[in-house]
Structure formats: C-alpha cells, structure tokens
Motif scaffolding. Structure first.
Motif, PDB file in Angstrom:
ATOM      1  N   LEU A  32       0.833  -1.199   0.000  1.00  0.00           N
ATOM      2  CA  LEU A  32       0.000   0.000   0.000  1.00  0.00           C
ATOM      3  C   LEU A  32       0.871   1.253   0.000  1.00  0.00           C
ATOM      4  O   LEU A  32       0.617   2.197  -0.749  1.00  0.00           O
ATOM      5  CB  LEU A  32      -0.935  -0.003   1.206  1.00  0.00           C
ATOM      6  CG  LEU A  32      -1.810   1.228   1.389  1.00  0.00           C
ATOM      7  CD1 LEU A  32      -2.718   1.444   0.179  1.00  0.00           C
ATOM      8  CD2 LEU A  32      -2.646   1.105   2.657  1.00  0.00           C
ATOM      9  N   ARG A  33       1.927   1.271   0.822  1.00  0.00           N
ATOM     10  CA  ARG A  33       2.820   2.423   0.889  1.00  0.00           C
ATOM     11  C   ARG A  33       3.390   2.744  -0.489  1.00  0.00           C
ATOM     12  O   ARG A  33       3.376   3.886  -0.929  1.00  0.00           O
ATOM     13  CB  ARG A  33       3.964   2.158   1.868  1.00  0.00           C
ATOM     14  CG  ARG A  33       4.918   3.338   1.994  1.00  0.00           C
ATOM     15  CD  ARG A  33       6.259   2.979   2.627  1.00  0.00           C
ATOM     16  NE  ARG A  33       7.039   2.170   1.699  1.00  0.00           N
ATOM     17  CZ  ARG A  33       7.543   0.955   1.989  1.00  0.00           C
ATOM     18  NH1 ARG A  33       7.358   0.412   3.158  1.00  0.00           N
ATOM     19  NH2 ARG A  33       8.243   0.289   1.085  1.00  0.00           N
ATOM     20  N   GLN A  34       3.853   1.729  -1.190  1.00  0.00           N
ATOM     21  CA  GLN A  34       4.450   1.957  -2.497  1.00  0.00           C
ATOM     22  C   GLN A  34       3.410   2.357  -3.539  1.00  0.00           C
ATOM     23  O   GLN A  34       3.695   3.175  -4.414  1.00  0.00           O
ATOM     24  CB  GLN A  34       5.222   0.721  -2.962  1.00  0.00           C
ATOM     25  CG  GLN A  34       6.604   0.629  -2.377  1.00  0.00           C
ATOM     26  CD  GLN A  34       7.408   1.895  -2.516  1.00  0.00           C
ATOM     27  OE1 GLN A  34       7.909   2.417  -1.527  1.00  0.00           O
ATOM     28  NE2 GLN A  34       7.569   2.417  -3.720  1.00  0.00           N
ATOM     29  N   THR A  35       2.224   1.817  -3.457  1.00  0.00           N
ATOM     30  CA  THR A  35       1.157   2.212  -4.378  1.00  0.00           C
ATOM     31  C   THR A  35       0.820   3.682  -4.188  1.00  0.00           C
ATOM     32  O   THR A  35       0.692   4.435  -5.165  1.00  0.00           O
ATOM     33  CB  THR A  35      -0.095   1.341  -4.173  1.00  0.00           C
ATOM     34  OG1 THR A  35       0.261  -0.036  -4.401  1.00  0.00           O
ATOM     35  CG2 THR A  35      -1.215   1.737  -5.106  1.00  0.00           C
ATOM     36  N   LEU A  38       3.641   5.843  -5.511  1.00  0.00           N
ATOM     37  CA  LEU A  38       3.608   5.941  -6.969  1.00  0.00           C
ATOM     38  C   LEU A  38       2.550   6.944  -7.420  1.00  0.00           C
ATOM     39  O   LEU A  38       2.813   7.793  -8.286  1.00  0.00           O
ATOM     40  CB  LEU A  38       3.349   4.567  -7.588  1.00  0.00           C
ATOM     41  CG  LEU A  38       3.335   4.490  -9.112  1.00  0.00           C
ATOM     42  CD1 LEU A  38       4.629   5.010  -9.714  1.00  0.00           C
ATOM     43  CD2 LEU A  38       3.078   3.050  -9.537  1.00  0.00           C
ATOM     44  N   ALA A  39       1.376   6.895  -6.810  1.00  0.00           N
ATOM     45  CA  ALA A  39       0.315   7.851  -7.150  1.00  0.00           C
ATOM     46  C   ALA A  39       0.764   9.280  -6.832  1.00  0.00           C
ATOM     47  O   ALA A  39       0.516  10.207  -7.615  1.00  0.00           O
ATOM     48  CB  ALA A  39      -0.969   7.508  -6.392  1.00  0.00           C
ATOM     49  N   ALA A  70      11.373  11.003 -13.774  1.00  0.00           N
ATOM     50  CA  ALA A  70      12.356  10.052 -13.254  1.00  0.00           C
ATOM     51  C   ALA A  70      11.876   9.472 -11.919  1.00  0.00           C
ATOM     52  O   ALA A  70      12.006   8.261 -11.681  1.00  0.00           O
ATOM     53  CB  ALA A  70      13.715  10.727 -13.094  1.00  0.00           C
ATOM     54  N   ASP A  71      11.299  10.319 -11.057  1.00  0.00           N
ATOM     55  CA  ASP A  71      10.743   9.823  -9.792  1.00  0.00           C
ATOM     56  C   ASP A  71       9.649   8.793 -10.039  1.00  0.00           C
ATOM     57  O   ASP A  71       9.557   7.789  -9.324  1.00  0.00           O
ATOM     58  CB  ASP A  71      10.165  10.975  -8.966  1.00  0.00           C
ATOM     59  CG  ASP A  71      11.210  11.755  -8.197  1.00  0.00           C
ATOM     60  OD1 ASP A  71      12.349  11.262  -8.053  1.00  0.00           O
ATOM     61  OD2 ASP A  71      10.879  12.862  -7.735  1.00  0.00           O
ATOM     62  N   VAL A  72       8.799   9.031 -11.040  1.00  0.00           N
ATOM     63  CA  VAL A  72       7.731   8.082 -11.363  1.00  0.00           C
ATOM     64  C   VAL A  72       8.328   6.737 -11.757  1.00  0.00           C
ATOM     65  O   VAL A  72       7.895   5.678 -11.271  1.00  0.00           O
ATOM     66  CB  VAL A  72       6.819   8.627 -12.493  1.00  0.00           C
ATOM     67  CG1 VAL A  72       5.868   7.546 -12.998  1.00  0.00           C
ATOM     68  CG2 VAL A  72       6.030   9.838 -12.015  1.00  0.00           C
TER      69      VAL A  72
END
Length: 105
Positions: A32-35, A38-39, A70-72
């Motif tokens: 969840l943290r990574q999702t 990413l958003a 790049a962050d995305v």
C-alpha cells in the motif's frame, strides 16, 4: 550513484531502495505504501507539466518535468519489487497487447 547508470540497472537499484526503506522502518503495509507513493509521484509529475506549460499559477522549468518523471519511473520499479512483480516480463507482455491495437490513420 555510479556515473555509468543504465536503465537496465533499475531492478537492482529498486531492490536497494526497497532495502533502505525497510531498514529505515517503513515496514507497515509496504504494498500500500508503495502504491500511494507511486500515485503521489505521478501527481507531482502532472503538476510539473502543468507549471511548465503555463497551466498553473506559477511557471516551472522543463528540468522539473524530467526530474518528476524520473521519480515516477524509479518509484514504479520500487513498487514492482515490493509487490514481487517482474516488471520486464509484465512490460513485455503488455507490449504484445499494445502492438496488436489499431493505430489512427
């Protein structure tokens, strides 16, 4: 970071970043943290594009657009690693679908 970075290094780099996040104590609900991360990064990229093209209250440099994209990409790779997704395989499979679609003429 080494000067000779290549996009092929992203899976290993993502694993390294995920390890640093875990070591720093970010262990609760990593999927969840990574999702959410990413958003958030996608939102920051969109905001940078809006600023650069004069669609926001203040302007922005194209370098900000590049940095946010790049962050995305980095965050997408970290998310894939965290979720156990083989991103190269997933992209290859998706490209098989994309190239079967029609293109505008």
């Amino acid at each position: 970071m080494e000067d000779r970075f290549s996009l092929a290094d992203l899976p290993a780099t993502a694993a390294d970043i995920a390890g640093h996040l875990t070591a720093a104590g970010f262990t609760e609900a990593p999927h969840l943290r990574q999702t959410l991360a990413l958003a958030e990064e996608v939102g920051e990229f969109v905001a940078a594009v809006r600023r650069h093209y004069g669609m926001a209250r203040r302007g922005g440099d194209f370098a900000d657009v590049e940095a946010e994209l790049a962050d995305v990409v980095i965050t997408a790779f970290v998310t894939a690693h965290t979720m156990g997704i083989d991103l190269e395989r997933a992209v290859r499979a998706k490209l098989d679908v994309v190239y079967t679609r029609g293109w505008r003429t």
